[in-house]
Design an enzyme around this catalytic site. Structure first.
Site, PDB file in Angstrom:
ATOM      1  N   ARG A  33     -73.539  12.668 -17.411  1.00 58.55           N
ATOM      2  CA  ARG A  33     -74.226  12.748 -17.865  1.00 58.55           C
ATOM      3  C   ARG A  33     -75.151  13.862 -16.767  1.00 58.55           C
ATOM      4  O   ARG A  33     -75.819  15.145 -17.614  1.00 58.55           O
ATOM      5  CB  ARG A  33     -75.590  11.438 -17.411  1.00 58.55           C
ATOM      6  N   GLU A 177     -75.628  -8.920 -23.660  1.00 61.68           N
ATOM      7  CA  GLU A 177     -75.276  -7.844 -23.862  1.00 61.68           C
ATOM      8  C   GLU A 177     -73.827  -7.302 -24.841  1.00 61.68           C
ATOM      9  O   GLU A 177     -73.207  -6.623 -23.889  1.00 61.68           O
ATOM     10  CB  GLU A 177     -75.849  -5.899 -23.181  1.00 61.68           C
ATOM     11  N   LYS A 219     -79.565  -8.238 -26.175  1.00 62.58           N
ATOM     12  CA  LYS A 219     -79.700  -6.795 -26.254  1.00 62.58           C
ATOM     13  C   LYS A 219     -77.733  -6.812 -26.928  1.00 62.58           C
ATOM     14  O   LYS A 219     -76.879  -6.681 -26.517  1.00 62.58           O
ATOM     15  CB  LYS A 219     -79.351  -6.121 -24.315  1.00 62.58           C
ATOM     16  N   SER A 261     -79.057   2.367 -27.908  1.00 63.63           N
ATOM     17  CA  SER A 261     -79.157   2.532 -28.099  1.00 63.63           C
ATOM     18  C   SER A 261     -77.776   3.663 -28.606  1.00 63.63           C
ATOM     19  O   SER A 261     -77.841   4.440 -30.024  1.00 63.63           O
ATOM     20  CB  SER A 261     -79.863   4.350 -28.276  1.00 63.63           C
ATOM     21  N   ARG A 292     -79.392   6.762 -22.678  1.00 61.45           N
ATOM     22  CA  ARG A 292     -80.218   7.606 -23.644  1.00 61.45           C
ATOM     23  C   ARG A 292     -80.776   8.657 -24.505  1.00 61.45           C
ATOM     24  O   ARG A 292     -81.446   8.998 -24.136  1.00 61.45           O
ATOM     25  CB  ARG A 292     -78.372   8.092 -24.505  1.00 61.45           C
TER      26      ARG A 292
HETATM   27  P1  13P Z   1     -77.271   3.312 -24.292  1.00 59.78           P
HETATM   28  O1  13P Z   1     -79.098   3.089 -24.274  1.00 59.78           O
HETATM   29  O2  13P Z   1     -77.514   4.498 -23.874  1.00 59.78           O
HETATM   30  O3  13P Z   1     -76.401   2.933 -25.653  1.00 59.78           O
HETATM   31  O4  13P Z   1     -77.250   2.217 -22.465  1.00 59.78           O
HETATM   32  C1  13P Z   1     -78.103   1.134 -23.256  1.00 59.78           C
HETATM   33  C2  13P Z   1     -77.163  -0.175 -22.092  1.00 59.78           C
HETATM   34  O5  13P Z   1     -77.542  -0.453 -21.052  1.00 59.78           O
HETATM   35  C3  13P Z   1     -75.868   0.181 -21.890  1.00 59.78           C
HETATM   36  O6  13P Z   1     -75.452  -0.567 -21.226  1.00 59.78           O
END
Ligand code: 13P
Length: 338
Positions: A33, A177, A219, A261, A292
């Protein structure tokens, strides 16, 4: 005061149109980044950048929790103040990314499982002792020729369930997630099918392990076409398919779903969350846990310079507010010019 336990912390995180900032980029990811804005990534620059975001005035109107990387959790700013403490002072829950990244399933595949389960309980202790309220573990499911395999989905689901149980035993809310990633030329229907298969397996594993569904957050990705597919982002279809997939797979006890995201740009991530909430009649709060999509505009404004602080914070606050409105289905594009 209401006693703080995992069930009411999970609930509070997604209350009142609030969501999570994912600021838990690993050292490698944050370097990428920073490379994009031509800033060297070192302990000091990472601290300055994250300190700037966390110090944003009024940010806790929209952000209830921040996922931190290990380094940040114990980091102090130039005023010798713990970044984590700053979050606590504004009633924003500090959380910790506790997985140890990805490992290939075998030699000739891009399929991965998430590392770190063996040492999880022991690694959690310093965070428990220092006031972490929640944790995150990310599993990755790739779509491609002959993948994902059942064994990849199964292994990652079992690991997510083991992780969730260990977190809860330590009185931490697990953020589960399972990310079906956007890279690839697959269409939206394939994303739907793979996400459904994955979430079915994840919830089967969670219930087999007796994970407390009221004390966790999910998530997931939204149901979108692959980045290299020719399909346009059709907001109506995406919101309908995403809700349909969640309704068929996620038990109603889960208090909230916080989307990642996944490479959607910041406006699309807000617009799609808004569309989903406009038609949401489900029992869960549908919110965001963006990395992001919350940070990309602010990161560009920062450009490594502390004198840009006000612009960075205004940009970040605006993005957080737009996503909060989207949690109520009250966002529209004209608000972006506020
Ligand atoms: P993004 O929203 O950039 O996908 O990141 C979320 C995240 O925590 C990835 O593990």
């Amino acid at each position: 005061m209401m006693e703080e336990n995992i069930q009411n912390i999970a609930k509070k995180i997604v209350e009142d149109g609030k969501g999570i900032l994912a600021a838990d980029e690993s050292t490698n990811t944050i370097k990428k980044r920073f490379d994009s804005i031509k800033v060297e990534s070192n302990e000091k620059t990472r601290c300055n950048y994250r300190d700037t975001l966390f110090s944003t005035p009024n940010i806790s109107k929209y952000i209830s929790g921040v996922i931190l990387f290990e380094e940040t959790f114990f980091q102090k700013n130039l005023d010798n103040q713990l970044l984590k403490k700053k979050l606590e002072n504004i009633e924003c829950y500090p959380g910790i990314k506790i997985d140890q990244g990805l490992e290939e399933m075998s030699e000739n595949t891009i399929e991965t499982y998430t590392k770190g389960i063996e040492t999880l309980n022991e690694r959690l202790q310093p965070f428990v002792e220092n006031g972490a309220k929640f944790t995150k573990w990310r599993a990755v499911i790739n779509i491609g020729k002959d993948i994902p395999t059942d064994s990849c989905i199964k292994k990652n689901s079992l690991l997510l369930a083991d992780y969730a149980l260990v977190s809860q035993k330590n009185k931490l809310v697990p953020i589960v997630e399972p990310e079906v990633i956007m890279e690839g030329s697959h269409n939206l229907d394939t994303c739907y099918e793979i996400t459904k298969r994955t979430l079915d397996e994840v919830f089967e594993s969670l219930s087999k392990k007796n994970v407390d569904l009221k004390g966790m957050l999910l998530k997931p990705n939204m149901i979108v076409p692959g980045k290299e597919s020719k399909e346009d982002l059709d907001a109506k279809k995406i919101s309908e398919k995403t809700l349909d997939c969640l309704i068929k797979t996620v038990p109603k006890e889960v208090p909230g779903i916080v989307f990642l995201s996944g490479g959607l740009d910041s406006i699309n991530a807000t617009m799609l969350l808004n569309e989903i909430n406009k038609i949401n009649k489900s029992p869960w709060k549908l919110s965001f846990s963006y990395g992001r999509a919350l940070q990309e505009d602010a990161l560009k404004m920062w450009a490594g310079k502390n004198e840009n602080k006000d612009t960075v914070q205004n940009t970040f606050l605006h993005r957080a507010k737009m996503n909060s409105l989207a949690c109520h289905g009250k966002w529209n594009a004209s608000l972006e010019n506020e």
